[in-house]
Design a protein around this motif. Structure first.
Motif, PDB file in Angstrom:
ATOM      1  N   GLY B 168       0.806  -1.222   0.000  1.00 52.35           N
ATOM      2  CA  GLY B 168       0.000   0.000   0.000  1.00 52.35           C
ATOM      3  C   GLY B 168       0.835   1.266   0.000  1.00 52.35           C
ATOM      4  O   GLY B 168       0.296   2.363  -0.065  1.00 52.35           O
ATOM      5  N   LYS B 177       3.464  -7.319  11.278  1.00 57.96           N
ATOM      6  CA  LYS B 177       2.195  -6.663  11.623  1.00 57.96           C
ATOM      7  C   LYS B 177       1.203  -7.700  12.171  1.00 57.96           C
ATOM      8  O   LYS B 177       0.555  -7.476  13.187  1.00 57.96           O
ATOM      9  CB  LYS B 177       1.629  -5.986  10.375  1.00 57.96           C
ATOM     10  N   ASN B 194      -7.633  -2.503   2.722  1.00 61.14           N
ATOM     11  CA  ASN B 194      -7.611  -1.122   2.269  1.00 61.14           C
ATOM     12  C   ASN B 194      -7.720  -1.099   0.738  1.00 61.14           C
ATOM     13  O   ASN B 194      -6.764  -1.373   0.028  1.00 61.14           O
ATOM     14  CB  ASN B 194      -6.305  -0.472   2.732  1.00 61.14           C
ATOM     15  N   GLU B 197      -7.435   3.043  -2.677  1.00 53.03           N
ATOM     16  CA  GLU B 197      -6.679   3.400  -3.889  1.00 53.03           C
ATOM     17  C   GLU B 197      -6.859   4.849  -4.327  1.00 53.03           C
ATOM     18  O   GLU B 197      -7.551   5.152  -5.292  1.00 53.03           O
ATOM     19  CB  GLU B 197      -7.054   2.487  -5.044  1.00 53.03           C
ATOM     20  N   GLU B 287      -4.259   4.701   7.212  1.00 52.23           N
ATOM     21  CA  GLU B 287      -5.005   3.694   7.964  1.00 52.23           C
ATOM     22  C   GLU B 287      -5.807   4.228   9.145  1.00 52.23           C
ATOM     23  O   GLU B 287      -6.920   3.759   9.389  1.00 52.23           O
ATOM     24  CB  GLU B 287      -4.099   2.542   8.382  1.00 52.23           C
ATOM     25  N   ASN B 321      -4.378  -4.064   5.697  1.00 53.56           N
ATOM     26  CA  ASN B 321      -3.456  -4.377   4.612  1.00 53.56           C
ATOM     27  C   ASN B 321      -4.067  -3.969   3.287  1.00 53.56           C
ATOM     28  O   ASN B 321      -5.280  -3.873   3.133  1.00 53.56           O
ATOM     29  CB  ASN B 321      -3.141  -5.882   4.570  1.00 53.56           C
ATOM     30  N   ASN B 322      -3.177  -3.784   2.345  1.00 49.32           N
ATOM     31  CA  ASN B 322      -3.570  -3.362   1.016  1.00 49.32           C
ATOM     32  C   ASN B 322      -4.064  -4.570   0.183  1.00 49.32           C
ATOM     33  O   ASN B 322      -3.711  -5.706   0.464  1.00 49.32           O
ATOM     34  CB  ASN B 322      -2.325  -2.719   0.379  1.00 49.32           C
ATOM     35  N   THR B 325      -1.278  -6.666  -1.264  1.00 47.57           N
ATOM     36  CA  THR B 325      -0.614  -7.447  -0.214  1.00 47.57           C
ATOM     37  C   THR B 325      -1.388  -8.741   0.005  1.00 47.57           C
ATOM     38  O   THR B 325      -0.811  -9.829   0.030  1.00 47.57           O
ATOM     39  CB  THR B 325      -0.572  -6.645   1.108  1.00 47.57           C
TER      40      THR B 325
HETATM   41  C1  LIG Z   1      -2.212   9.881   2.543  1.00 45.89           C
HETATM   42  C2  LIG Z   1      -2.113   8.394   2.521  1.00 45.89           C
HETATM   43  C3  LIG Z   1      -2.854   7.673   1.606  1.00 45.89           C
HETATM   44  C4  LIG Z   1      -2.798   6.289   1.573  1.00 45.89           C
HETATM   45  N1  LIG Z   1      -3.543   5.637   0.649  1.00 45.89           N
HETATM   46  C5  LIG Z   1      -3.508   4.288   0.626  1.00 45.89           C
HETATM   47  C6  LIG Z   1      -4.309   3.587  -0.319  1.00 45.89           C
HETATM   48  O1  LIG Z   1      -5.012   4.168  -1.132  1.00 45.89           O
HETATM   49  N2  LIG Z   1      -4.266   2.230  -0.313  1.00 45.89           N
HETATM   50  C7  LIG Z   1      -3.490   1.542   0.576  1.00 45.89           C
HETATM   51  O2  LIG Z   1      -3.513   0.325   0.567  1.00 45.89           O
HETATM   52  N3  LIG Z   1      -2.718   2.188   1.467  1.00 45.89           N
HETATM   53  C8  LIG Z   1      -2.710   3.534   1.526  1.00 45.89           C
HETATM   54  N4  LIG Z   1      -1.938   4.186   2.453  1.00 45.89           N
HETATM   55  C9  LIG Z   1      -1.114   3.382   3.384  1.00 45.89           C
HETATM   56  C10 LIG Z   1      -1.935   2.938   4.589  1.00 45.89           C
HETATM   57  O3  LIG Z   1      -1.864   3.927   5.585  1.00 45.89           O
HETATM   58  C11 LIG Z   1      -1.403   1.660   5.191  1.00 45.89           C
HETATM   59  O4  LIG Z   1      -0.053   1.829   5.440  1.00 45.89           O
HETATM   60  C12 LIG Z   1      -1.579   0.462   4.319  1.00 45.89           C
HETATM   61  O5  LIG Z   1      -2.906   0.292   3.948  1.00 45.89           O
HETATM   62  C13 LIG Z   1      -1.110  -0.752   5.044  1.00 45.89           C
HETATM   63  O6  LIG Z   1      -1.212  -1.898   4.229  1.00 45.89           O
HETATM   64  P1  LIG Z   1       0.076  -2.645   3.674  1.00 45.89           P
HETATM   65  O7  LIG Z   1       0.996  -2.877   4.841  1.00 45.89           O
HETATM   66  O8  LIG Z   1      -0.465  -3.906   3.119  1.00 45.89           O
HETATM   67  O9  LIG Z   1       0.682  -1.762   2.664  1.00 45.89           O
HETATM   68  C14 LIG Z   1      -1.960   5.597   2.486  1.00 45.89           C
HETATM   69  C15 LIG Z   1      -1.198   6.317   3.392  1.00 45.89           C
HETATM   70  C16 LIG Z   1      -1.258   7.700   3.415  1.00 45.89           C
HETATM   71  C17 LIG Z   1      -0.422   8.428   4.401  1.00 45.89           C
END
Ligand SMILES: Cc1cc2nc3c(=O)[nH]c(=O)nc-3n(C[C@H](O)[C@H](O)[C@H](O)COP(=O)(O)O)c2cc1C
Ligand code: SF4
Ligand code: FES
Lengths: 160, 597
Positions: B168, B177, B194, B197, B287, B321-322, B325
């Motif tokens: 993500g 995590k 999450n 996008e 998140e 999680n994204n 992921t």
């Molecule tokens: C401004 C901002 C926007 C974000 N947008 C997304 C998003 O659209 N999709 C996403 O999966 N994570 C996004 N993130 C990251 C999430 O905060 C989070 O770290 C993530 O969903 C964790 O999943 P992962 O460990 O699988 O990447 C964003 C973070 C920030 C600071």
């Protein structure tokens, strides 16, 4: 707030109440309630928010705060043919700005406005996932790809 | 599963559907009916096949032939020639822009050559609305393995050993995590996907959800088993109606098959998934903001710690999680952590999906091993820059990232190298720019996005970005002064250091990285007031080269404001005071006599 004053009919009020009940009048479901109401009314005027406020027992200020926070929610009615110009990065580098400019000129509208006859409204959105067709314009559910400023007039003609 | 039957797979990605793919689908069905073939040939609408710039695309199985640029009218020929007579239709095969070769199968198609599909393994291959088709392609096998042969801690160890990092944007190790959430004992825990996008110009997550929704559902259930949670939530943008409807279908089917719900596959593990809708706010991808939004509030970020894995949705331990992921989880369970960690670079394992777009020949969705270089992505997979122009920069990480330039072309792309280069992985948007793009305008474009999307909670982000945007606006209008560049840089650092969430902390990146890599371009704007790329309208002047002008008067006739004067057969001149810089004259001139300065 919105300048348009509307009078809700009893059946509209009942509809809102019904939506709120379907989510158990739970204030934590506010966003879902708003989605459903917007689906039904097309937009979320202050009057609708007031009824939701009574039903979910949350201050109308909080509802207004949520409505204005999210770009998907709108307090002005969209046009019969809502025009959305993709301003995602891929479309931007392929000239979406000039296309938007052309729509603005042709319709005499700013982004977020609706024509007086309620026919067209203009908005921009981010990446509709058709980057291969950039620049992309959506009118209602219809997608137009590889749009050049010169095409704008012809596209609008389809809706006359 | 009738595997031997002929299947026509029609790409159902947004690009293809938007380009009359729907009409093509209908025509194919009509043609089959007309020839009484509707019972022996299946027409299936798949997820994005990743060949977006060539669409609409179809693939015919079991021959595995791909046709590109298919129009609705081609349906008749496809049915009468290919389906009925078994003859390939040469004109619908993809022609390699480099060699001129006709390429028919997936393997031969150059955009696929360097690719390795893990997260996208089933996208464009299965019918996303059929759980049977998904199961025939190994869906839910990993869940069965986990439930029967593994303890929760075994799952966590496997994911940790694989080296999988979050897709993500942040790149946090997924196994760690999960371990944190496992160790936080609680009667209720949540597994969140999450799917917000927000990066403008990215559509990877959406394509996975549209093309292979079961991959995500299965992985969420595995996560639930590992951290001992019974409830999953998918936070998805309401602007993705197709993904939403496919998810709903998939959830319903999985429940019917006992793959979601109580006592899954007869075990004592129960898990169910609910969809929560976003409403168009980029910051909700963060998140903590996402969790507030799911609770019905404004999506404003809050300070971490506590991290969601400790206290998240309704103050319970929550894994966020994204989509991508999750899409990597099942293959890791089935093929082992060593297989996964053998792919990629030292600290970034596996593959990454990119939405490749911009000034490139093959726009589309690609998945490559971590460590692939930008040069390979642009030249070999992307087919080079459009119209033979010169590569200038590639933006990764969207509005939070920075640009990579010529000197980064041979850097292996992974989490750490991108950060070292002043950019970041982000969610996977990869936008290619050529010599005609003005980097000051690009930075301004991203800031405009940030200004719109800042939640407004902290002043450096809310006010600082607005001021920076104003400065850039000035510079692109020719009103900037050299001192503005230092001012910009200072503001960047203040905003980075004092904002609460990732949005504010990363919002100056596009400005910092373009300032660093394209300083001369900024200087040209503020000193001689020129835009070297010829993009900033206010800094341009149209000019006629007298030596090339034959005096045909075409330009004078097309100019809407009468700014061009000159006698017939004599060189013409443009009056810059009147000219509105619309470019009509330049387009009309057949003698290349008009230039922009
Ligand atoms: C401004 C901002 C926007 C974000 N947008 C997304 C998003 O659209 N999709 C996403 O999966 N994570 C996004 N993130 C990251 C999430 O905060 C989070 O770290 C993530 O969903 C964790 O999943 P992962 O460990 O699988 O990447 C964003 C973070 C920030 C600071
Ligand atoms: S940095 Fe910006 S987006 Fe993040 S919390 Fe602060 S104001 Fe909101
Ligand atoms: S940026 Fe416009 S469709 Fe992706």
């Amino acid at each position: 707030m919105s300048s348009i004053k509307i009078e809700l009919r009893q059946e509209d009020i009942n509809k809102i109440k019904e939506i709120c009940t379907s989510f158990g009048n739970d204030p934590r479901e506010l966003i879902n309630v708003l989605h459903k109401c917007q689906e039904h009314f097309g937009y979320l005027p202050a009057e609708v928010q007031e009824v939701i406020s009574d039903e979910l027992e949350v201050p109308v200020a909080k509802i207004y705060g949520v409505v204005t926070f999210y770009s998907f929610f709108t307090m002005t009615p969209r046009g019969k043919h809502p025009i959305s110009i993709c301003m995602g990065t891929a479309c931007y580098v392929r000239g979406a700005e000039t296309v938007l400019e052309e729509f603005r000129k042709e319709l005499g509208l700013q982004v977020g406005q609706t024509t007086e006859d309620g026919k067209f409204s203009l908005s921009s959105l981010r990446c509709v996932g058709a980057c291969g067709l950039a620049p992309v314009v959506m009118i209602g559910d219809k997608t137009y790809g590889r749009v050049a400023p010169d095409d704008v007039r012809n596209i609008l003609k389809e809706y006359e | 599963m009738a595997k031997e039957r002929i299947q026509i797979m029609v790409c159902g990605g947004t690009g293809c559907t938007g380009d009359q793919g729907e009409a093509l689908l209908d025509n194919l069905k009509l043609e089959l009916e007309a020839n009484a073939l509707e019972n022996s040939v299946n027409v299936v609408k798949t997820g994005c096949m990743g060949l977006c710039s060539m669409g609409p695309n179809i693939k015919i199985l079991p021959d595995n032939i791909i046709y590109t640029g298919v129009r609705p009218d081609d349906a008749r020929e496809i049915v009468s020639e290919h389906i009925m007579k078994g003859r390939r239709i040469e004109r619908l095969l993809f022609t390699d822009p480099g060699s001129g070769e006709k390429l028919a199968t997936e393997k031969e198609l150059s955009p696929h050559r360097k690719q390795l599909r893990i997260a996208l393994r089933n996208c464009g291959i299965i019918d996303p609305e059929s759980i049977d088709d998904a199961i025939a392609h190994d869906a839910y096998e990993a869940l069965a393995t986990a439930l029967t042969n593994m303890k929760p801690l075994d799952v966590i160890k496997l994911i940790k050993d694989s080296g999988l990092r979050g897709r993500g944007g942040g790149g946090f190790p997924t196994g760690i995590k999960w371990e944190i959430a496992f160790n936080n004992k609680s009667d209720v825990k949540y597994v969140v996907c999450n799917a917000d996008e927000g990066d403008p110009g990215a559509f990877m997550d959406r394509s996975i959800l549209e093309g292979d929704p079961h991959a995500v559902l299965e992985a969420m259930a595995i996560c639930g088993y590992a951290i001992e949670a019974a409830k999953g939530l998918i936070y998805i943008r309401a602007e993705y109606p197709l993904a939403v409807s496919r998810l709903n279908t998939a959830i319903r089917q999985a429940r019917e098959y006992g793959l979601l719900g109580t006592n899954i596959m007869g075990s004592d593990f129960s898990f169910d998934i609910e969809i929560k809708y976003g409403a168009g706010a980029f910051v909700c991808g963060e998140e903590t903001a996402l969790i507030h939004s799911m609770e019905g509030d404004r999506g404003e970020p809050t300070v971490k710690p506590p991290f969601p894995a400790v206290s998240g949705f309704r103050e319970k331990p929550t894994i966020v999680n994204n989509v991508e992921t999750y899409a990597c989880i099942s293959p890791i369970i089935l093929k082992g952590s060593e297989w996964f960690s053998s792919i990629g670079t030292e600290k970034s394992k596996g593959t990454k999906v990119f939405a490749l777009a911009g000034k490139i020949n093959n726009v589309g969705l690609i998945e490559v091993p971590m460590g692939t270089t930008l040069r390979e992505v642009i030249n070999e997979i992307g087919g080079g820059i459009r119209n033979g122009k010169k590569f200038k920069a590639a933006q990764t990480g969207g509005p939070s990232g920075g640009c990579l330039t010529e000197k980064h072309l041979d850097t292996p792309i992974d989490f750490d190298n991108l950060i070292a280069a002043g950019s970041m992985m982000g969610s996977g948007g990869l936008i290619v720019m050529d010599e005609d793009d003005c980097m000051v305008s690009v930075a301004k474009f991203f800031l405009e996005f940030t200004v719109e999307e800042s939640c407004g909670k902290c002043s450096p982000c809310r006010i600082g970005n607005k001021r920076m945007h104003e400065l850039l606006e000035h510079i692109t209008k020719g009103k900037g002064v050299p001192a503005d560049l230092e001012r910009l840089k200072n503001m960047c650092h203040v905003i980075k250091d004092t904002s609460l969430c990732g949005l504010g902390q990363s919002s100056p990146n596009p400005v910092l990285s373009t300032l660093e890599n394209f300083r001369e371009e900024y200087e040209a704007h503020v000193t001689v007031k020129k835009c070297p790329a010829g993009k900033c309208k206010d800094l341009m002047e149209y000019f006629i080269i007298a030596a090339n002008c034959v005096g045909c008067t075409a330009c004078a006739r097309v100019c809407p404001v009468g700014a061009i004067s000159g006698e017939r057969k004599e060189p013409h001149v443009i009056n810059p005071e009147i000219c509105i810089k619309c470019g009509a004259c330049m387009e009309k001139c057949k003698f290349d006599a008009i230039i922009i300065q």
